[in-house]
Design an enzyme around this catalytic site. Structure first.
Site, PDB file in Angstrom:
ATOM      1  N   ASP A  21      -5.259  22.170  56.585  1.00 16.64           N
ATOM      2  CA  ASP A  21      -4.736  22.516  55.259  1.00 16.64           C
ATOM      3  C   ASP A  21      -4.795  24.015  54.964  1.00 16.64           C
ATOM      4  O   ASP A  21      -4.919  24.426  53.814  1.00 16.64           O
ATOM      5  CB  ASP A  21      -5.498  21.745  54.156  1.00 16.64           C
ATOM      6  CG  ASP A  21      -5.377  20.248  54.352  1.00 16.64           C
ATOM      7  OD1 ASP A  21      -4.352  19.801  54.876  1.00 16.64           O
ATOM      8  OD2 ASP A  21      -6.326  19.528  53.961  1.00 16.64           O
TER       9      ASP A  21
ATOM     10  N   LYS B 293      -0.270  25.886  56.996  1.00 21.63           N
ATOM     11  CA  LYS B 293       0.607  25.989  58.170  1.00 21.63           C
ATOM     12  C   LYS B 293       2.066  25.724  57.815  1.00 21.63           C
ATOM     13  O   LYS B 293       2.962  26.445  58.254  1.00 21.63           O
ATOM     14  CB  LYS B 293       0.144  24.981  59.251  1.00 21.63           C
ATOM     15  CG  LYS B 293      -1.275  25.252  59.748  1.00 21.63           C
ATOM     16  CD  LYS B 293      -1.766  24.178  60.697  1.00 21.63           C
ATOM     17  CE  LYS B 293      -2.054  22.843  60.055  1.00 21.63           C
ATOM     18  NZ  LYS B 293      -3.190  22.807  59.117  1.00 21.63           N
TER      19      LYS B 293
ATOM     20  N   GLY C  32      -0.441  16.819  56.531  1.00 17.96           N
ATOM     21  CA  GLY C  32       0.384  16.974  55.330  1.00 17.96           C
ATOM     22  C   GLY C  32       0.693  18.449  55.213  1.00 17.96           C
ATOM     23  O   GLY C  32      -0.203  19.241  54.896  1.00 17.96           O
ATOM     24  N   HIS C  33       1.910  18.835  55.531  1.00 20.37           N
ATOM     25  CA  HIS C  33       2.286  20.248  55.528  1.00 20.37           C
ATOM     26  C   HIS C  33       3.223  20.516  54.354  1.00 20.37           C
ATOM     27  O   HIS C  33       4.331  19.981  54.308  1.00 20.37           O
ATOM     28  CB  HIS C  33       2.949  20.624  56.865  1.00 20.37           C
ATOM     29  CG  HIS C  33       2.004  20.532  58.031  1.00 20.37           C
ATOM     30  ND1 HIS C  33       2.355  20.852  59.313  1.00 20.37           N
ATOM     31  CD2 HIS C  33       0.691  20.177  58.080  1.00 20.37           C
ATOM     32  CE1 HIS C  33       1.303  20.676  60.112  1.00 20.37           C
ATOM     33  NE2 HIS C  33       0.291  20.265  59.379  1.00 20.37           N
TER      34      HIS C  33
ATOM     35  N   GLN D 231      -3.682  19.877  61.725  1.00 14.39           N
ATOM     36  CA  GLN D 231      -5.140  19.969  61.548  1.00 14.39           C
ATOM     37  C   GLN D 231      -5.610  21.411  61.792  1.00 14.39           C
ATOM     38  O   GLN D 231      -4.842  22.339  61.557  1.00 14.39           O
ATOM     39  CB  GLN D 231      -5.878  18.970  62.447  1.00 14.39           C
ATOM     40  CG  GLN D 231      -5.676  17.509  62.045  1.00 14.39           C
ATOM     41  CD  GLN D 231      -4.383  16.895  62.532  1.00 14.39           C
ATOM     42  OE1 GLN D 231      -4.063  16.936  63.698  1.00 14.39           O
ATOM     43  NE2 GLN D 231      -3.617  16.309  61.638  1.00 14.39           N
TER      44      GLN D 231
HETATM   45  P1  GDP Z   1      -1.171  22.698  55.924  1.00 12.97           P
HETATM   46  O1  GDP Z   1      -1.629  21.312  56.212  1.00 12.97           O
HETATM   47  O2  GDP Z   1      -1.885  23.719  56.740  1.00 12.97           O
HETATM   48  O3  GDP Z   1       0.321  22.855  56.021  1.00 12.97           O
HETATM   49  O4  GDP Z   1      -1.580  22.990  54.408  1.00 12.97           O
HETATM   50  P2  GDP Z   1      -1.368  21.981  53.161  1.00 12.97           P
HETATM   51  O5  GDP Z   1       0.063  21.978  52.792  1.00 12.97           O
HETATM   52  O6  GDP Z   1      -2.024  20.684  53.403  1.00 12.97           O
HETATM   53  O7  GDP Z   1      -2.281  22.691  52.088  1.00 12.97           O
HETATM   54  C1  GDP Z   1      -2.046  23.985  51.663  1.00 12.97           C
HETATM   55  C2  GDP Z   1      -1.820  23.961  50.150  1.00 12.97           C
HETATM   56  O8  GDP Z   1      -1.894  25.274  49.650  1.00 12.97           O
HETATM   57  C3  GDP Z   1      -0.424  23.447  49.771  1.00 12.97           C
HETATM   58  O9  GDP Z   1      -0.507  22.821  48.534  1.00 12.97           O
HETATM   59  C4  GDP Z   1       0.385  24.739  49.670  1.00 12.97           C
HETATM   60  O10 GDP Z   1       1.505  24.620  48.791  1.00 12.97           O
HETATM   61  C5  GDP Z   1      -0.631  25.673  49.105  1.00 12.97           C
HETATM   62  N1  GDP Z   1      -0.505  27.076  49.493  1.00 12.97           N
HETATM   63  C6  GDP Z   1      -0.088  27.605  50.675  1.00 12.97           C
HETATM   64  N2  GDP Z   1      -0.223  28.957  50.649  1.00 12.97           N
HETATM   65  C7  GDP Z   1      -0.722  29.274  49.448  1.00 12.97           C
HETATM   66  C8  GDP Z   1      -1.100  30.496  48.808  1.00 12.97           C
HETATM   67  O11 GDP Z   1      -1.029  31.571  49.386  1.00 12.97           O
HETATM   68  N3  GDP Z   1      -1.597  30.407  47.540  1.00 12.97           N
HETATM   69  C9  GDP Z   1      -1.733  29.245  46.878  1.00 12.97           C
HETATM   70  N4  GDP Z   1      -2.220  29.256  45.647  1.00 12.97           N
HETATM   71  N5  GDP Z   1      -1.366  28.056  47.421  1.00 12.97           N
HETATM   72  C10 GDP Z   1      -0.900  28.089  48.702  1.00 12.97           C
HETATM   73  P1  IMO Z   2      -3.137  19.159  58.304  1.00 11.07           P
HETATM   74  O1  IMO Z   2      -2.185  19.207  59.464  1.00 11.07           O
HETATM   75  C1  IMO Z   2      -7.146  18.308  56.834  1.00 11.07           C
HETATM   76  C2  IMO Z   2      -9.355  15.084  58.823  1.00 11.07           C
HETATM   77  C3  IMO Z   2      -9.631  13.824  58.029  1.00 11.07           C
HETATM   78  C4  IMO Z   2     -10.920  13.378  58.689  1.00 11.07           C
HETATM   79  C5  IMO Z   2     -10.711  13.749  60.152  1.00 11.07           C
HETATM   80  C6  IMO Z   2     -10.209  12.604  61.022  1.00 11.07           C
HETATM   81  O2  IMO Z   2      -2.485  18.815  57.023  1.00 11.07           O
HETATM   82  O3  IMO Z   2      -3.972  20.388  58.251  1.00 11.07           O
HETATM   83  P2  IMO Z   2      -7.925  11.271  61.261  1.00 11.07           P
HETATM   84  O4  IMO Z   2      -7.043  10.651  60.231  1.00 11.07           O
HETATM   85  O5  IMO Z   2      -7.266  12.306  62.073  1.00 11.07           O
HETATM   86  O6  IMO Z   2      -8.643  10.252  62.080  1.00 11.07           O
HETATM   87  O7  IMO Z   2      -9.082  12.003  60.397  1.00 11.07           O
HETATM   88  O8  IMO Z   2      -9.764  14.797  60.146  1.00 11.07           O
HETATM   89  N1  IMO Z   2      -7.915  15.468  58.878  1.00 11.07           N
HETATM   90  C7  IMO Z   2      -7.398  16.503  58.212  1.00 11.07           C
HETATM   91  N2  IMO Z   2      -7.956  17.356  57.317  1.00 11.07           N
HETATM   92  N3  IMO Z   2      -5.867  18.482  57.217  1.00 11.07           N
HETATM   93  C8  IMO Z   2      -5.305  17.667  58.127  1.00 11.07           C
HETATM   94  O9  IMO Z   2      -4.076  17.887  58.636  1.00 11.07           O
HETATM   95  C9  IMO Z   2      -6.059  16.590  58.639  1.00 11.07           C
HETATM   96  N4  IMO Z   2      -5.814  15.590  59.516  1.00 11.07           N
HETATM   97  C10 IMO Z   2      -6.955  14.921  59.663  1.00 11.07           C
HETATM   98  O10 IMO Z   2      -9.799  14.114  56.668  1.00 11.07           O
HETATM   99  O11 IMO Z   2     -12.000  14.143  58.210  1.00 11.07           O
HETATM  100 MG    MG Z   3      -2.340  19.639  55.168  1.00 12.79          MG
END
Ligand code: GDP
Ligand code: IMO
Ligand code: MG
Length: 420
Positions: free
Chosen positions: A13, A16, A40-41, A222
């Protein structure tokens, strides 16, 4: 041409999705190399927000090819739902998306097995997203998985039944039985939908593309601290999230890798259980959660928050061979009068800068305190506009890691990105 790799350096998270989308104009092909619907991207542009789980984050750009690589575990039901909610005509998505024949399939019973396994762990739950990831990769390693290419076989249903019978037997061992009929119908309909997409030998496709001079970006899911080998085992996911995972997850030779972009938040978060040395269970942690909207993109669970952990970051940089750092969510730290950065740990009474085998053995965290900044930075467009204290914070990280920070993200929108 070489293939660039973009991956998370923390516990996932990091942002990416946002950066892959922002960098897509510079590439011809975006290829996801591991993970599955546990990811979840999030991507935001034109006041709309999309959360992608399986589809690579380049999908919103015209003329770009997106590949789901062999290292991914694919749930057809999630895939179908995701394609249908993109807001893009399905014919257009078909033209932009290729799926590796070697990607493994998540079956409905994999999700039941995930839940049964978690349940059996009692107080030591991994905190899995319960998307069937672990059991699907278990079958892959046990050489009993089903792959996308198998869907095209005449005897697929037979193959499926054999696997499900095995899974149901295992579930009985957990004292559970399930009624699968409705779920199976949905799954088979989704599998037919999936068959309407182009499936390829993605390894050959990428090789040809590189030889023809096309630019490829590998997208990780991840983060390094969730890697099956290098993360905080056993509280990890079931795939190699590190740069080497791009080689095995797409079929590219190590000699063909180019830049490795490492993404990290200006602080740390973790969702699910497991060690998190710098975790803050105080008002600062809550402030980060509130300001950063730190709730899981896949499960909605609150993310644990804490200060930046430099020993963990340096370790991730080492394992991945990171060539450039991208710092995300800098705006979330606006308003903290002081910023703390963990620079070392104390283990067995001694100061260490390396990650110990057992993070639970860390006795004390040693912090460096820096001045914060109070202004809103979400409108900043270039380096010079960023507050001096933030620039000092970034320069400190560069000095401590030896890697330049070339992108600073100051908001969730595609445009809220400072390139340096
Ligand atoms: P990913 O899994 O690495 O793609 O990241 P996620 O989408 O799960 O989580 C990142 C969260 O931070 C999302 O809700 C994005 O919209 C948000 N986000 C990304 N970059 C920034 C930033 O620079 N500032 C803020 N406030 N939110 C951001
Ligand atoms: P992105 O790509 C954050 C965590 C879960 C759990 C562990 C194992 O959005 O960064 P799993 O379902 O893979 O067996 O879970 O890994 N986890 C993540 N945490 N971002 C993710 O993906 C994750 N994918 C799995 O919360 O602790
Ligand atoms: Mg994510």
């Amino acid at each position: 041409m070489n293939i660039d790799i973009l991956l998370g350096l923390q516990w996932g998270d990091e942002g990416k999705g946002k950066i892959v989308d922002a960098l897509t104009p510079e590439y011809d092909i975006i290829a996801r190399f591991q993970g599955g619907p546990n990811a979840g991207h999030t991507i935001e542009f034109n006041k709309t927000k999309h959360v992608l789980h399986l589809i690579p984050s380049g999908i919103f750009h015209e003329g770009k090819i997106n590949i789901i690589g062999n290292g991914v575990v694919l749930d057809p039901v999630v895939f179908r739902r995701e394609v249908e909610s993109l807001g893009i005509d399905i014919g257009t998505v078909r033209g932009r998306l290729l799926i590796s024949l070697k990607a493994h399939l998540i079956l409905p019973t994999h999700k039941f097995l995930d839940a049964a396994h978690e349940n059996a762990l009692g107080d030591f739950k991994i905190g899995s997203t319960l998307r069937g990831i672990g059991p699907a990769y278990t079958d892959k390693a046990a050489r009993s998985g089903i792959r996308v290419g198998d869907l095209l076989k005449k005897n697929f249903r037979e193959l499926y039944n054999e696997h499900v019978t095995e899974h149901l037997r295992a579930l009985k061992g957990y004292g559970r039985s399930y009624d699968l009929v409705g779920l199976e119908n949905e799954w088979f309909e989704a599998a037919e939908f999936l068959k309407g997409f182009k499936t390829v030998n993605a390894d050959y496709y990428i090789d040809r593309s590189l030889r023809e001079g096309r630019c490829v970006l590998a997208e990780g899911a991840q983060g390094t601290m969730l890697d099956i080998d290098f993360g905080t085992y056993p509280f990890v996911t079931s795939s190699n999230t590190v740069a080497a995972g791009a080689c095995t997850g797409l079929g590219i030779a190590p000699s063909r890798t180019g830049e490795v972009f490492g993404i990290f938040k200006a602080y740390c978060t973790r969702v699910g259980s497991g060690p998190f040395p710098t975790e803050l269970n105080d008002e600062n942690g809550q402030l980060m959660r509130d300001r950063g909207n730190e709730y899981g993109s896949t499960t909605g669970r609150p993310r644990r928050c804490g200060w930046l952990d430099l020993p963990a970051l340096r370790y991730a940089i080492m394992i991945n061979g990171v060539t450039r750092l991208f710092m995300m969510k800098a705006d979330v730290l606006s308003g903290f009068s002081e910023i703390e950065v963990c620079t070392s740990y104390t283990v067995n009474g001694e100061e260490v800068t390396e990650l110990p085998f057992c993070l639970a053995g860390i006795e004390k965290l040693n912090y460096h305190t820096m001045a914060g900044w109070s202004c809103d930075i979400t409108g900043c467009k270039n380096w010079d506009e960023l507050p001096e204290a933030l620039r000092h914070y970034i320069e400190f990280i560069e000095k401590e890691t030896g890697v330049p920070v070339t992108i600073v993200s100051v908001g969730p929108d595609r445009s809220a990105t400072v390139y340096r």
